[in-house]
Design a protein around this motif. Structure first.
Motif, PDB file in Angstrom:
ATOM      1  N   SER A  81       0.762  -1.360  -0.115  1.00  0.00           N
ATOM      2  CA  SER A  81       0.006   0.026  -0.131  1.00  0.00           C
ATOM      3  C   SER A  81       0.804   1.401   0.009  1.00  0.00           C
ATOM      4  O   SER A  81       2.251   1.205   0.215  1.00  0.00           O
ATOM      5  CB  SER A  81      -0.966  -0.002   1.159  1.00  0.00           C
ATOM      6  N   GLU A  82       0.242   2.149  -0.254  1.00  0.00           N
ATOM      7  CA  GLU A  82       1.066   3.689  -0.090  1.00  0.00           C
ATOM      8  C   GLU A  82       1.222   4.031   1.277  1.00  0.00           C
ATOM      9  O   GLU A  82       2.319   4.647   1.410  1.00  0.00           O
ATOM     10  CB  GLU A  82       0.208   4.925  -0.908  1.00  0.00           C
ATOM     11  N   GLU A  85       2.085  -0.088   6.537  1.00  0.00           N
ATOM     12  CA  GLU A  85       1.112  -0.971   7.513  1.00  0.00           C
ATOM     13  C   GLU A  85       1.907  -1.883   8.164  1.00  0.00           C
ATOM     14  O   GLU A  85       2.396  -2.804   7.581  1.00  0.00           O
ATOM     15  CB  GLU A  85      -0.045  -1.379   6.748  1.00  0.00           C
ATOM     16  N   GLN A  88       1.668  -5.828   7.330  1.00  0.00           N
ATOM     17  CA  GLN A  88       1.874  -5.756   5.944  1.00  0.00           C
ATOM     18  C   GLN A  88       3.401  -5.990   5.670  1.00  0.00           C
ATOM     19  O   GLN A  88       3.946  -6.784   4.702  1.00  0.00           O
ATOM     20  CB  GLN A  88       1.650  -4.783   4.934  1.00  0.00           C
TER      21      GLN A  88
END
Length: 245
Positions: A81-82, A85, A88
């Motif tokens: 993701s940008e 997280e 992640q």
């Protein structure tokens, strides 16, 4: 020898059509660094140029890791993701300054701040977690130094007839180079070659001169000796299994 100073648990393979990445793991060394150990006659004026001391990550090394982070993000656009997280991406480093800095630089390229996480308009960076543990407890990134079984495996390799012949064939050369470099004759010859090899790599990468006796032929032979020693070591399944870090 630390072969893998940084582990970033984030590619193994590109997905086939209709598939997507679910897990990527990559193993990375630290970036360009200063010499870890200076040979005894290493010029003082050159030592002083490594202003953060032996083994420190250089600005070139920081740039290498930063660029790797950018390239990784472009290679796996479907995976990350940008916004960072924690569930992640997990970054694990050995507890060595240059390795931790390399992980930091990689993350700066991988996760530039966006939106509310750009807390300072003039800084394209955000603090992200890098995990490490004490070397005395680290048995998978930095594990072989306190491991008697590892060093016993080294002794097994270095008492083989082929290895002893390798030393015999190169001993006259190594002894003469050790003397020029300022090592005592009792200093282990192959270890001296290893120090010289990396010192020369660092100097060459930073456009620093080599000593007068380090001709291209000498530099190449030193590199070949170190490479052959490593080939003996890692032809041993036992030693390869035990080696970490």
């Amino acid at each position: 020898m630390r072969l893998l100073d940084v582990v970033l648990i984030l590619g193994i393979v590109s997905p086939s059509v209709g598939q997507k990445h679910v897990l990527v793991q990559t193993l990375c060394r630290h970036g360009d660094r200063a010499p870890d150990t200076f040979y005894p006659n290493y010029p003082q004026e050159q030592r002083e140029l490594w202003i953060q001391g032996p083994g420190a990550l250089t600005p070139l090394g920081m740039r290498q890791c930063y660029d790797n982070g950018i390239a990784f993000k472009k290679r796996y656009p479907d995976l990350l993701s940008e916004i960072f997280e924690p569930n992640q991406t997990k970054v694990i480093s050995s507890n060595i300054d240059r390795a931790i800095q390399s992980a930091d630089a990689f993350l700066a390229g991988l996760y530039p701040p966006v939106g509310a996480f750009k807390f300072e308009p003039n800084i394209n960076w955000q603090p992200l977690p890098v995990h490490s543990i004490s070397p005395s407890l680290d048995f998978y990134l930095y594990g072989h130094f306190p491991c008697p079984t590892f060093w016993e495996a080294v002794r097994e390799v270095e008492t083989q007839p082929a290895y002893l012949k390798f030393l015999e064939d190169n001993m006259e050369f190594m002894d003469s180079i050790k003397e020029l470099a300022g090592f005592t004759q009792s200093y282990k010859s192959v270890n001296a070659m290893s120090i010289l090899d990396y010192d020369f790599v660092c100097n060459t990468a930073h456009n620093l001169s080599l000593p007068w006796w380090a001709t291209p032929e000498v530099v190449t032979r030193i590199r070949n000796i170190v490479t052959e020693r490593n080939a003996f070591w890692y032809a041993s399944p036992k030693l390869t299994f035990l080696d970490t870090g």
